[in-house]
Design an enzyme around this catalytic site. Structure first.
Site, PDB file in Angstrom:
ATOM      1  N   ARG A  89      40.556  31.130  48.026  1.00 21.98           N
ATOM      2  CA  ARG A  89      40.961  31.844  49.238  1.00 21.98           C
ATOM      3  C   ARG A  89      41.622  33.179  48.912  1.00 21.98           C
ATOM      4  NH1 ARG A  89      43.799  27.418  53.305  1.00 21.98           N
ATOM      5  NH2 ARG A  89      41.947  26.123  53.703  1.00 21.98           N
ATOM      6  N   GLU A 100      40.822  54.686  36.258  1.00 21.04           N
ATOM      7  CA  GLU A 100      40.804  55.804  35.313  1.00 21.04           C
ATOM      8  C   GLU A 100      42.101  56.604  35.395  1.00 21.04           C
ATOM      9  OE1 GLU A 100      36.542  55.430  37.067  1.00 21.04           O
ATOM     10  OE2 GLU A 100      38.607  55.004  37.653  1.00 21.04           O
TER      11      GLU A 100
END
Length: 336
Positions: free
Chosen positions: A173, A40
């Site tokens: 990974r 935000e």
């Protein structure tokens, strides 16, 4: 926007934010890594015009507490005069969990939530597991032949899977904090357990080794940085300088609770049959991926070993989906 942070935000959630005003997007942002601006904040910072009376769309409920290194997003939204907030999913963190919505509504901001909630929760499967159970997210990955073997009778396993599949595993990974194997796989394969893109190492994952490290060669690749290694073991005496130790408990759940407290939020398991079988029998996983290569090798270790299964009906039923890659390998995926 949220997905851009998938390799860097742990232990925080994946969050994206888009600001819309008069029918057009004026700002976008996402959470990049812990300790830095939230989605935000970055969307407001990147806005190309005043955000007053705009609508903010975000993946997760804006935070409202001060128990972190960044200020609460709810206060910025209120201060900048954003009039409406549309949230996909409420934050499962008890310090937020509806409190962010309440704070915004009390300040006169129109709030709605639940739009694409299922998708947002799936995207943040690791964070939701962490917050609701205090356990790491566990993903088992294994490469097997068509007859279910993970190696030949001589122990050779390089390579059962194709280069395409191995590249996909490195992408996996990159999304996980740690990679776990057993002591036998460590000694047989001497793996690096890092994340690579081609020949370039792009991430040094935490390496989790299950079993005693007594008489283990400390020149093995993973010990190049012992501070990145965690040993899960029953052995009280084994010590390798710099390696952290966790005592294995009666159940995987109890053991994983300790691993979570050690800072591992997500774990990719790449072990052999003993480790994989143990996790499967205890149902101690959230996701599973089998790469099935169309080769037959006959005798060799099986991916799953269980002498207690007497009938087909007693076998472990896995509810998953199949897909086929360009190397003619079938990939079986289970996600709970």
């Amino acid at each position: 926007m949220a997905q851009k942070g998938e390799a860097t935000v742990s232990p925080n959630p994946l969050v994206g934010a888009v600001i819309v005003k008069n029918g057009k997007i004026i700002g976008e942002g996402y959470h990049i890594r812990k300790g830095e601006g939230h989605a935000e904040v970055n969307a407001v910072k990147n806005a190309n015009e005043c955000v007053k009376n705009s609508t903010l769309y975000c993946t997760l409920e804006p935070c409202c507490h001060t128990n972190k290194t960044t200020p609460p997003c709810t206060e910025l939204i209120i201060e900048r005069g954003i009039s409406e907030v549309v949230i996909a999913a409420l934050d499962p963190n008890p310090e937020v969990a509806g409190k962010g919505v309440k704070r915004l509504e009390e300040a006169g901001v129109k709030v709605s939530f639940g739009l694409l909630e299922k998708e947002a929760k799936k995207q943040n499967k690791v964070f939701f597991k962490n917050m609701t159970t205090s356990l790491p997210y566990i993903h088992i990955k294994s490469a097997v032949t068509l007859d279910g073997r993970i190696a030949t009778s001589s122990g050779d396993s390089k390579w059962i899977s194709s280069s395409e599949a191995r590249g996909e595993v490195h992408e996996m990974r990159n999304k996980y904090d740690a990679v776990m194997i057993g002591k036998n796989t460590l000694r047989a394969d001497n793996p690096s357990l890092n994340t690579r893109q081609g020949e370039e190492v792009i991430k040094e994952n935490i390496k989790v080794i299950v079993g005693t490290l007594e008489s283990t060669d400390t020149r093995l690749k993973i010990f190049s940085d012992p501070k990145k290694v965690i040993n899960i073991t029953k052995d009280d005496s084994t010590e390798i300088e710099g390696v952290r130790k966790i005592q294995i408990k009666k159940t995987w759940k109890e053991t994983f609770e300790q691993l979570y407290r050690a800072g591992v939020c997500s774990l990719l398991v790449e072990g052999g049959s003993a480790l994989v079988s143990s996790l499967l029998k205890e149902d101690a996983f959230d996701e599973l991926t089998f790469y099935v290569n169309p080769k037959l090798v006959g005798n060799g270790p099986s991916v799953f070993v269980d002498n207690d299964t007497k009938t087909i009906a007693d076998g472990i039923a896995l509810n998953g989906k199949w897909r086929l890659n360009n190397s003619n390998e079938a990939i079986f995926e289970v996600m709970k």
